[in-house]
Design an enzyme around this catalytic site. Structure first.
Site, mmCIF file in Angstrom:
data_model
loop_
_atom_site.group_PDB
_atom_site.id
_atom_site.type_symbol
_atom_site.label_atom_id
_atom_site.label_comp_id
_atom_site.label_asym_id
_atom_site.label_seq_id
_atom_site.Cartn_x
_atom_site.Cartn_y
_atom_site.Cartn_z
ATOM 1 N N PHE A 157 -5.764 26.847 -58.590
ATOM 2 C CA PHE A 157 -4.970 26.791 -59.553
ATOM 3 C C PHE A 157 -4.076 26.017 -59.633
ATOM 4 C CE2 PHE A 157 -1.857 28.705 -62.694
ATOM 5 C CZ PHE A 157 -2.472 29.526 -63.390
ATOM 6 N N VAL A 158 -3.692 25.144 -60.617
ATOM 7 C CA VAL A 158 -3.178 23.892 -60.665
ATOM 8 C C VAL A 158 -1.893 24.230 -61.752
ATOM 9 C CG1 VAL A 158 -4.830 22.612 -60.044
ATOM 10 C CG2 VAL A 158 -4.625 22.811 -62.617
ATOM 11 N N LYS A 218 -0.039 26.579 -74.942
ATOM 12 C CA LYS A 218 0.928 25.504 -75.284
ATOM 13 C C LYS A 218 0.549 24.331 -73.999
ATOM 14 C CE LYS A 218 4.347 29.261 -75.369
ATOM 15 N NZ LYS A 218 5.325 30.014 -74.560
ATOM 16 N N GLY A 219 -0.430 24.804 -73.275
ATOM 17 C CA GLY A 219 -0.726 23.699 -72.033
ATOM 18 C C GLY A 219 -0.983 22.632 -72.453
ATOM 19 N N LYS A 264 -12.435 22.221 -64.586
ATOM 20 C CA LYS A 264 -12.445 22.863 -63.241
ATOM 21 C C LYS A 264 -14.139 23.495 -63.176
ATOM 22 C CE LYS A 264 -8.945 25.523 -62.107
ATOM 23 N NZ LYS A 264 -8.154 27.037 -62.073
ATOM 24 N N ASP A 305 0.878 25.964 -66.868
ATOM 25 C CA ASP A 305 2.006 26.667 -66.170
ATOM 26 C C ASP A 305 1.642 27.782 -65.334
ATOM 27 O OD1 ASP A 305 0.793 28.099 -68.220
ATOM 28 O OD2 ASP A 305 2.093 29.795 -67.969
ATOM 29 N N GLU A 345 -8.103 19.969 -74.974
ATOM 30 C CA GLU A 345 -7.587 20.962 -73.966
ATOM 31 C C GLU A 345 -6.960 20.613 -72.855
ATOM 32 O OE1 GLU A 345 -7.410 24.056 -73.570
ATOM 33 O OE2 GLU A 345 -9.036 25.240 -74.182
ATOM 34 N N ASP A 346 -6.145 21.322 -72.247
ATOM 35 C CA ASP A 346 -5.535 21.196 -70.823
ATOM 36 C C ASP A 346 -6.514 21.005 -69.727
ATOM 37 O OD1 ASP A 346 -5.572 23.977 -71.208
ATOM 38 O OD2 ASP A 346 -3.754 24.218 -70.706
ATOM 39 N N ASP A 383 -11.982 25.866 -67.571
ATOM 40 C CA ASP A 383 -11.999 26.820 -66.292
ATOM 41 C C ASP A 383 -13.459 27.505 -66.546
ATOM 42 O OD1 ASP A 383 -11.612 28.139 -63.972
ATOM 43 O OD2 ASP A 383 -10.134 29.471 -65.023
ATOM 44 N N ARG A 437 5.655 23.852 -66.089
ATOM 45 C CA ARG A 437 5.149 22.956 -67.103
ATOM 46 C C ARG A 437 5.657 21.587 -67.204
ATOM 47 N NH1 ARG A 437 1.764 26.050 -70.665
ATOM 48 N NH2 ARG A 437 2.716 28.265 -70.961
#
Ligand code: IMP
Length: 310
Positions: free
Chosen positions: A275-276, A168-169, A254, A282, A222-223, A226, A288
């Protein structure tokens, strides 16, 4: 008589350390602006309101702040009636003399309301307390996405790309990005989940695409990338469906945590190994809806960089 050009103070302070604020409320407002990543200048201009025959300034007005991205001035005020009446009189004069300059008179209770109106401060108190640092403000994100959209439109000229978002990001990013790609585009979404706990990084498709991608120019949106495991797995799956081309646009990279070498064709911003949250991202389904991207304060059960499932 038309007024002479206003006097500029150069350079005007733009940080809390440099500005010597006249009142506590000004510092409080500056901290709030910093929190939301809104660029400001402290008392950058003096607008002459009245001059004597010899040209000397008899009366002037120096609004407290200029908000650079929003292009207006802010004058903070208290509830003391005597001062308010005088300020209103000066403001009226100012509007007569400088009709193109926007100045907003702001009471303390109005700070957050004003920022909310401009889509900047729409954050509830609880989440505001959890945010440690704003990495990218709403206006920085908007600017960068405009650039990405332009690059994509240039590279895909003459083709009709299919933007594939990973839920959902990606919701905020996809919504904004597609409006900046000046081409005919289609969109589709997938929901995937990482298996929790086994450390394999295996990815399960929870909801598949509705479109057949064979022969299509697919751009995965993509959000954040990582370790790269999710994206690597996804690319293999989509490649097997024989698209005409397959590329990746990630808002955040990242890079420091990468385990699998995946090629990112378009990247919004590189982020540190933290972590963002916000702008679709989220922590346990919260944050979000923040209009910016931020790091969060660590709590006993708080986010440990990148280890949370999506
Ligand atoms: P990867 O497979 O390790 O690259 O993980 C990618 C997914 O993990 C992203 O699509 C996010 O859903 C999630 N993720 C990784 N880092 C963060 C973060 O800092 N904030 C929020 N979600 C993250």
């Amino acid at each position: 008589m038309s007024p002479r050009p206003f006097e500029a103070r150069s350079p005007a302070p733009t940080t809390i350390e440099d500005a010597r604020f006249a009142h506590e409320s000004e510092e409080e407002f500056a901290r709030l602006l910093d929190f939301y990543g809104v660029r400001w200048q402290y008392e950058p201009r003096t607008f002459p309101l009245q001059r004597g025959d010899d040209g000397r300034i008899l009366e002037a007005f120096s609004p407290d702040f200029y908000l650079v991205d929003l292009d207006f001035y802010v004058e903070l005020t208290t509830l003391k009636q005597g001062l308010v009446t005088d300020k209103h009189r000066k403001l009226r004069r100012m509007r007569e003399l400088y009709p193109d300059v926007e100045v907003k008179l702001l009471y303390r209770r109005d700070y957050v309301r004003l920022l909310t109106k401009y889509g900047i401060g729409a954050v509830n108190e609880q989440e505001r307390m959890s945010v440690r640092e704003v990495l990218f403000s709403a206006s920085e994100i908007e600017r960068r996405i405009g650039e990405l959209g332009w690059e994509i439109a240039r590279d895909y000229h003459g083709r009709e790309p299919l933007l594939v978002g990973v839920l959902k990001g990606v919701t905020c990013f996809m919504a904004d990005l597609m409006r900046h790609v000046a081409l005919p585009v289609s969109i589709d979404f997938m929901t995937i989940s990482s298996y929790e706990g086994d450390g394999s990084g295996a990815v399960r498709v929870v909801q598949d695409l509705s479109e057949n991608i064979a022969g299509r120019h697919v751009l995965i949106v993509e959000d954040i990338v990582d370790t790269g495991m999710t994206l690597n797995h996804l690319m293999k799956q989509l490649q097997a469906r024989e698209p005409a081309s397959l590329a990746v646009c990630a808002l955040l990279d990242k890079r420091a945590r990468r385990l699998v070498d995946v090629q990112l064709d378009y990247v919004g911003f590189e982020v540190p190994d933290e972590f963002v949250v916000g702008y679709g991202l989220d922590f346990r389904q919260r944050f979000r809806n923040l209009p910016f991207i931020a790091t969060v304060r660590s709590e006993p059960d708080g986010p440990d960089a990148g280890t949370e499932p999506r």
